[in-house]
Design an enzyme around this catalytic site. Sequence first.
Site, PDB file in Angstrom:
ATOM      1  CD  GLU A   1       9.583   2.046  10.791  1.00  0.00           C
ATOM      2  OE1 GLU A   1       9.360   2.991  10.040  1.00  0.00           O
ATOM      3  OE2 GLU A   1       9.205   0.682  10.303  1.00  0.00           O
TER       4      GLU A   1
ATOM      5  CE1 TYR B   1       1.075  -0.140   4.431  1.00  0.00           C
ATOM      6  CE2 TYR B   1       0.026   1.881   4.254  1.00  0.00           C
ATOM      7  CZ  TYR B   1       0.917   0.999   5.131  1.00  0.00           C
ATOM      8  OH  TYR B   1       1.341   1.278   6.259  1.00  0.00           O
TER       9      TYR B   1
ATOM     10  CG  LEU C   1       8.157   2.545   4.794  1.00  0.00           C
ATOM     11  CD1 LEU C   1       8.057   1.297   4.175  1.00  0.00           C
ATOM     12  CD2 LEU C   1       6.863   3.073   5.131  1.00  0.00           C
TER      13      LEU C   1
ATOM     14  CE  LYS D   1       3.184   3.443   2.947  1.00  0.00           C
ATOM     15  NZ  LYS D   1       3.249   3.562   4.416  1.00  0.00           N
TER      16      LYS D   1
HETATM   17  N1  PLP Z   1       7.414   3.999   9.043  1.00  0.00           N
HETATM   18  C1  PLP Z   1       6.009   3.265   9.088  1.00  0.00           C
HETATM   19  C2  PLP Z   1       6.109   1.859   9.611  1.00  0.00           C
HETATM   20  C3  PLP Z   1       4.929   3.671   8.353  1.00  0.00           C
HETATM   21  O1  PLP Z   1       3.950   3.015   8.466  1.00  0.00           O
HETATM   22  C4  PLP Z   1       4.943   4.975   7.661  1.00  0.00           C
HETATM   23  C5  PLP Z   1       3.795   5.592   7.064  1.00  0.00           C
HETATM   24  O2  PLP Z   1       2.532   4.965   6.818  1.00  0.00           O
HETATM   25  C6  PLP Z   1       6.146   5.951   7.693  1.00  0.00           C
HETATM   26  C7  PLP Z   1       7.236   5.329   8.315  1.00  0.00           C
HETATM   27  C8  PLP Z   1       6.246   7.139   7.154  1.00  0.00           C
HETATM   28  O3  PLP Z   1       6.357   6.888   5.757  1.00  0.00           O
HETATM   29  P1  PLP Z   1       5.735   8.360   4.937  1.00  0.00           P
HETATM   30  O4  PLP Z   1       6.597   9.339   5.341  1.00  0.00           O
HETATM   31  O5  PLP Z   1       6.219   7.934   3.508  1.00  0.00           O
HETATM   32  O6  PLP Z   1       4.167   8.313   5.048  1.00  0.00           O
END
Ligand code: PLP
Length: 295
Positions: free
Chosen positions: A182, A33, A207, A149
Amino acid sequence: MPRIIYVNGRYLAYGAAMVHAEDRGFQFGDGIYEVIEVRDGALIDATRHLDRLARSLGEIAMEMPMPRVAFAHVLREVVRRNRVTDGTVYLQITRGTRPRDFLFPGPEVRQTVVVVARPASRAAADARAATGIAVKTLADPRWARCDIKTVMLLPASLAKEAARAEGAKEAWFVDEAGHVTEGASSNAWIVDAAGRLRTRPTDEAILRGVTRTTLIDVISRLGLELLEEPFTIAEAKAAREAFITAATNVVTPVIAIDGVRIGDGVPGPVSRRLRAAFHDVVERSTNEPVLARKC
Ligand code: PLP
Protein backbone atom coordinates in the site's frame (compact mmCIF):
# COMPACT_ATOMS: atom_id res chain seq x y z
CA MET A 1 -3.82 26.80 11.56
CA PRO A 2 -6.50 25.28 13.85
CA ARG A 3 -7.80 27.74 16.45
CA ILE A 4 -9.20 25.30 18.96
CA ILE A 5 -7.87 21.84 19.84
CA TYR A 6 -9.62 19.32 22.06
CA VAL A 7 -7.34 17.81 24.72
CA ASN A 8 -8.71 15.53 27.44
CA GLY A 9 -12.16 17.02 27.79
CA ARG A 10 -11.25 20.66 27.13
CA TYR A 11 -11.45 22.85 24.05
CA LEU A 12 -8.18 24.79 24.22
CA ALA A 13 -6.65 27.63 22.25
CA TYR A 14 -4.00 26.35 19.80
CA GLY A 15 -1.06 27.64 21.85
CA ALA A 16 -2.34 26.08 25.08
CA ALA A 17 -3.07 22.61 23.69
CA MET A 18 -0.40 20.44 25.37
CA VAL A 19 0.18 16.81 26.32
CA HIS A 20 2.72 15.67 28.91
CA ALA A 21 6.38 14.83 28.08
CA GLU A 22 5.82 11.35 29.53
CA ASP A 23 2.76 10.65 27.43
CA ARG A 24 3.03 7.13 26.05
CA GLY A 25 2.20 8.36 22.57
CA PHE A 26 5.34 10.50 22.65
CA GLN A 27 7.51 7.91 24.46
CA PHE A 28 6.44 4.69 22.74
CA GLY A 29 4.17 5.56 19.84
CA ASP A 30 1.62 3.76 22.05
CA GLY A 31 -1.57 5.07 20.53
CA ILE A 32 -4.15 4.91 17.78
CA TYR A 33 -5.34 7.60 15.40
CA GLU A 34 -7.96 8.30 12.76
CA VAL A 35 -8.32 10.91 10.04
CA ILE A 36 -11.79 11.71 8.71
CA GLU A 37 -12.61 13.83 5.70
CA VAL A 38 -14.78 16.91 6.32
CA ARG A 39 -16.79 18.05 3.31
CA ASP A 40 -19.40 20.79 3.34
CA GLY A 41 -19.11 20.70 7.13
CA ALA A 42 -20.13 17.01 7.36
CA LEU A 43 -17.95 14.13 8.53
CA ILE A 44 -17.54 11.61 5.71
CA ASP A 45 -17.96 7.91 6.57
CA ALA A 46 -17.69 8.57 10.32
CA THR A 47 -19.33 5.24 11.17
CA ARG A 48 -16.66 3.29 9.32
CA HIS A 49 -13.87 5.39 10.84
CA LEU A 50 -15.25 4.91 14.36
CA ASP A 51 -15.62 1.17 13.69
CA ARG A 52 -11.96 1.01 12.68
CA LEU A 53 -10.97 3.13 15.68
CA ALA A 54 -12.70 0.69 18.05
CA ARG A 55 -11.06 -2.25 16.30
CA SER A 56 -7.55 -0.70 16.35
CA LEU A 57 -7.93 0.13 20.07
CA GLY A 58 -9.10 -3.42 20.82
CA GLU A 59 -6.09 -4.87 18.96
CA ILE A 60 -3.70 -3.08 21.34
CA ALA A 61 -5.84 -3.71 24.45
CA MET A 62 -7.24 -0.21 24.81
CA GLU A 63 -10.83 0.87 25.32
CA MET A 64 -12.86 3.61 23.65
CA PRO A 65 -12.24 6.57 25.98
CA MET A 66 -15.88 7.66 25.80
CA PRO A 67 -19.11 6.37 24.30
CA ARG A 68 -19.26 6.59 20.53
CA VAL A 69 -22.07 9.13 20.56
CA ALA A 70 -20.00 11.43 22.78
CA PHE A 71 -16.98 10.96 20.53
CA ALA A 72 -18.97 11.86 17.44
CA HIS A 73 -20.16 14.98 19.26
CA VAL A 74 -16.58 16.02 20.12
CA LEU A 75 -15.46 15.53 16.50
CA ARG A 76 -18.30 17.66 15.18
CA GLU A 77 -17.74 20.27 17.88
CA VAL A 78 -14.04 20.64 16.99
CA VAL A 79 -14.99 21.00 13.32
CA ARG A 80 -17.62 23.58 14.24
CA ARG A 81 -15.39 25.61 16.58
CA ASN A 82 -12.71 25.79 13.89
CA ARG A 83 -15.26 26.67 11.20
CA VAL A 84 -13.94 23.92 8.93
CA THR A 85 -16.10 23.43 5.85
CA ASP A 86 -13.70 21.27 3.82
CA GLY A 87 -10.68 19.56 5.36
CA THR A 88 -9.99 16.83 7.88
CA VAL A 89 -10.54 16.00 11.51
CA TYR A 90 -7.71 14.08 13.22
CA LEU A 91 -8.06 12.21 16.48
CA GLN A 92 -5.44 10.47 18.56
CA ILE A 93 -5.82 8.33 21.65
CA THR A 94 -2.78 7.24 23.66
CA ARG A 95 -2.45 5.01 26.69
CA GLY A 96 -1.89 8.11 28.81
CA THR A 97 0.88 9.57 30.95
CA ARG A 98 2.93 8.03 33.71
CA PRO A 99 6.67 7.59 34.52
CA ARG A 100 8.25 5.78 31.61
CA ASP A 101 7.76 2.02 31.77
CA PHE A 102 7.38 -0.47 28.93
CA LEU A 103 4.57 -2.23 30.79
CA PHE A 104 1.04 -0.95 30.37
CA PRO A 105 -0.27 1.29 33.14
CA GLY A 106 -3.25 0.17 35.18
CA PRO A 107 -6.81 1.41 34.68
CA GLU A 108 -6.15 4.35 37.04
CA VAL A 109 -4.19 6.06 34.22
CA ARG A 110 -6.50 8.03 31.99
CA GLN A 111 -6.02 7.83 28.24
CA THR A 112 -4.97 10.96 26.38
CA VAL A 113 -7.44 12.14 23.74
CA VAL A 114 -6.63 14.85 21.20
CA VAL A 115 -8.85 16.08 18.34
CA VAL A 116 -7.67 18.59 15.71
CA ALA A 117 -9.65 19.91 12.73
CA ARG A 118 -7.91 21.48 9.77
CA PRO A 119 -9.23 23.16 6.65
CA ALA A 120 -7.96 22.03 3.25
CA SER A 121 -8.63 23.57 -0.11
CA ARG A 122 -10.99 21.40 -2.15
CA ALA A 123 -9.95 23.31 -5.25
CA ALA A 124 -6.26 22.45 -4.63
CA ALA A 125 -7.08 18.74 -4.11
CA ASP A 126 -9.16 18.71 -7.28
CA ALA A 127 -6.34 20.42 -9.20
CA ARG A 128 -3.84 17.81 -7.93
CA ALA A 129 -6.20 15.00 -8.94
CA ALA A 130 -6.68 16.58 -12.37
CA THR A 131 -2.91 16.50 -12.97
CA GLY A 132 -2.18 13.21 -11.17
CA ILE A 133 0.75 12.42 -8.88
CA ALA A 134 3.98 10.44 -9.09
CA VAL A 135 4.84 7.64 -6.65
CA LYS A 136 8.10 6.00 -5.66
CA THR A 137 8.33 2.31 -4.68
CA LEU A 138 10.46 1.04 -1.81
CA ALA A 139 10.78 -2.05 0.42
CA ASP A 140 8.20 -2.21 3.21
CA PRO A 141 10.06 -1.89 6.54
CA ARG A 142 6.95 -1.54 8.71
CA TRP A 143 5.90 -3.92 11.44
CA ALA A 144 3.77 -6.99 10.76
CA ARG A 145 0.44 -5.49 11.89
CA CYS A 146 -0.19 -2.66 9.46
CA ASP A 147 -3.94 -3.38 9.79
CA ILE A 148 -3.86 -1.49 13.12
CA LYS A 149 -3.88 2.29 12.72
CA THR A 150 -1.12 3.00 15.23
CA VAL A 151 0.81 6.23 15.60
CA MET A 152 4.16 4.48 14.92
CA LEU A 153 4.63 6.35 11.68
CA LEU A 154 8.42 6.71 11.42
CA PRO A 155 8.75 4.25 8.47
CA ALA A 156 5.93 6.08 6.67
CA SER A 157 7.56 9.43 7.30
CA LEU A 158 10.97 8.19 6.02
CA ALA A 159 9.30 6.79 2.91
CA LYS A 160 7.45 10.05 2.16
CA GLU A 161 10.73 11.97 2.47
CA ALA A 162 12.42 9.52 0.06
CA ALA A 163 9.52 10.00 -2.37
CA ARG A 164 9.70 13.77 -2.08
CA ALA A 165 13.44 13.69 -2.83
CA GLU A 166 12.55 12.15 -6.20
CA GLY A 167 9.71 14.51 -6.97
CA ALA A 168 6.99 11.98 -6.05
CA LYS A 169 3.99 12.68 -3.81
CA GLU A 170 3.51 9.19 -2.36
CA ALA A 171 5.60 6.09 -1.58
CA TRP A 172 4.37 2.59 -2.41
CA PHE A 173 5.68 -0.17 -0.18
CA VAL A 174 6.66 -3.52 -1.69
CA ASP A 175 6.74 -6.82 0.24
CA GLU A 176 9.33 -9.59 0.00
CA ALA A 177 7.39 -11.32 -2.78
CA GLY A 178 7.61 -8.15 -4.90
CA HIS A 179 3.94 -7.23 -4.43
CA VAL A 180 2.86 -3.68 -3.70
CA THR A 181 1.35 -3.57 -0.21
CA GLU A 182 0.00 0.00 0.00
CA GLY A 183 1.02 3.63 0.09
CA ALA A 184 2.70 5.27 3.10
CA SER A 185 -0.64 6.93 3.89
CA SER A 186 -3.02 5.51 1.28
CA ASN A 187 -4.16 2.30 -0.38
CA ALA A 188 -2.76 1.42 -3.81
CA TRP A 189 -4.83 0.50 -6.87
CA ILE A 190 -4.34 -0.19 -10.57
CA VAL A 191 -6.51 -0.74 -13.59
CA ASP A 192 -4.51 -3.66 -14.97
CA ALA A 193 -3.54 -4.35 -18.57
CA ALA A 194 -6.79 -6.36 -18.94
CA GLY A 195 -8.87 -3.41 -17.70
CA ARG A 196 -9.73 -4.86 -14.27
CA LEU A 197 -9.52 -2.84 -11.07
CA ARG A 198 -6.96 -4.45 -8.75
CA THR A 199 -6.08 -3.80 -5.12
CA ARG A 200 -4.47 -5.97 -2.50
CA PRO A 201 -6.90 -7.92 -0.30
CA THR A 202 -7.03 -6.76 3.30
CA ASP A 203 -4.57 -8.76 5.36
CA GLU A 204 -2.27 -7.73 8.19
CA ALA A 205 0.11 -6.10 5.69
CA ILE A 206 -2.23 -3.19 4.91
CA LEU A 207 -4.63 -0.83 6.58
CA ARG A 208 -8.27 -1.42 5.67
CA GLY A 209 -8.83 2.07 4.27
CA VAL A 210 -12.29 3.45 4.85
CA THR A 211 -12.00 5.13 1.44
CA ARG A 212 -11.02 1.73 0.00
CA THR A 213 -14.11 0.09 1.54
CA THR A 214 -16.45 2.83 0.32
CA LEU A 215 -14.83 2.76 -3.13
CA ILE A 216 -15.63 -0.95 -3.37
CA ASP A 217 -19.30 0.05 -2.88
CA VAL A 218 -18.89 2.64 -5.67
CA ILE A 219 -17.27 0.06 -7.98
CA SER A 220 -20.06 -2.43 -7.47
CA ARG A 221 -22.72 0.25 -8.07
CA LEU A 222 -21.01 1.15 -11.35
CA GLY A 223 -20.83 -2.53 -12.30
CA LEU A 224 -17.04 -2.47 -12.78
CA GLU A 225 -14.86 -5.54 -12.38
CA LEU A 226 -12.74 -5.69 -9.23
CA LEU A 227 -10.07 -8.20 -8.31
CA GLU A 228 -8.84 -8.06 -4.72
CA GLU A 229 -5.46 -9.53 -5.64
CA PRO A 230 -1.91 -8.37 -5.03
CA PHE A 231 -0.01 -6.89 -7.96
CA THR A 232 3.71 -6.51 -8.66
CA ILE A 233 5.63 -3.33 -9.48
CA ALA A 234 5.98 -4.61 -13.06
CA GLU A 235 2.20 -5.05 -13.33
CA ALA A 236 1.70 -1.57 -11.92
CA LYS A 237 4.11 -0.05 -14.43
CA ALA A 238 2.32 -1.86 -17.26
CA ALA A 239 -1.14 -0.87 -15.96
CA ARG A 240 -3.60 1.28 -17.88
CA GLU A 241 -4.15 3.41 -14.79
CA ALA A 242 -3.07 3.64 -11.17
CA PHE A 243 -4.41 5.62 -8.25
CA ILE A 244 -4.38 5.96 -4.48
CA THR A 245 -7.22 6.26 -1.98
CA ALA A 246 -7.36 7.91 1.44
CA ALA A 247 -9.71 10.15 3.40
CA THR A 248 -7.27 13.02 2.79
CA ASN A 249 -7.26 12.69 -0.99
CA VAL A 250 -10.31 10.54 -1.94
CA VAL A 251 -9.24 8.98 -5.27
CA THR A 252 -6.07 10.56 -6.67
CA PRO A 253 -4.64 9.35 -10.00
CA VAL A 254 -1.01 8.21 -10.22
CA ILE A 255 0.64 9.12 -13.50
CA ALA A 256 4.20 7.85 -12.85
CA ILE A 257 5.77 5.07 -10.79
CA ASP A 258 9.55 5.30 -10.23
CA GLY A 259 9.69 7.66 -13.19
CA VAL A 260 7.81 5.29 -15.53
CA ARG A 261 4.78 6.85 -17.17
CA ILE A 262 1.48 5.06 -16.45
CA GLY A 263 -0.91 4.73 -19.37
CA ASP A 264 -0.87 7.98 -21.31
CA GLY A 265 0.80 9.81 -18.44
CA VAL A 266 -2.40 11.64 -17.53
CA PRO A 267 -5.25 10.71 -15.14
CA GLY A 268 -7.24 7.90 -16.79
CA PRO A 269 -11.01 7.65 -17.33
CA VAL A 270 -11.68 4.99 -14.66
CA SER A 271 -9.85 6.91 -11.91
CA ARG A 272 -11.62 10.12 -12.88
CA ARG A 273 -14.99 8.41 -12.93
CA LEU A 274 -14.46 6.84 -9.49
CA ARG A 275 -13.35 10.15 -8.02
CA ALA A 276 -16.41 11.89 -9.45
CA ALA A 277 -18.81 9.21 -8.13
CA PHE A 278 -17.28 8.79 -4.66
CA HIS A 279 -19.24 11.39 -2.71
CA ASP A 280 -22.55 10.13 -4.10
CA VAL A 281 -22.08 6.95 -2.07
CA VAL A 282 -20.50 8.06 1.24
CA GLU A 283 -22.20 8.39 4.59
CA ARG A 284 -22.46 12.08 5.53
CA SER A 285 -22.77 13.06 9.17
CA THR A 286 -25.67 15.19 10.24
CA ASN A 287 -26.14 16.85 13.57
CA GLU A 288 -27.82 13.64 14.73
CA PRO A 289 -25.59 11.40 16.84
CA VAL A 290 -23.73 8.67 14.93
CA LEU A 291 -25.56 5.43 15.73
CA ALA A 292 -23.76 3.23 18.20
CA ARG A 293 -22.41 0.04 16.67
CA LYS A 294 -20.23 -2.68 18.18
CA CYS A 295 -18.64 -0.67 21.00
N1 PLP B 1 -3.03 2.95 4.34
C1 PLP B 1 -2.31 3.66 5.22
C2 PLP B 1 -0.99 3.15 5.67
C3 PLP B 1 -2.80 4.88 5.72
O1 PLP B 1 -2.08 5.59 6.62
C4 PLP B 1 -4.05 5.36 5.25
C5 PLP B 1 -4.60 6.62 5.74
O2 PLP B 1 -4.01 7.31 6.53
C6 PLP B 1 -4.76 4.58 4.33
C7 PLP B 1 -4.23 3.37 3.90
C8 PLP B 1 -6.13 5.02 3.81
O3 PLP B 1 -7.08 4.91 4.82
P1 PLP B 1 -8.43 5.81 4.79
O4 PLP B 1 -9.04 5.57 3.45
O5 PLP B 1 -9.25 5.26 5.91
O6 PLP B 1 -8.00 7.21 4.99
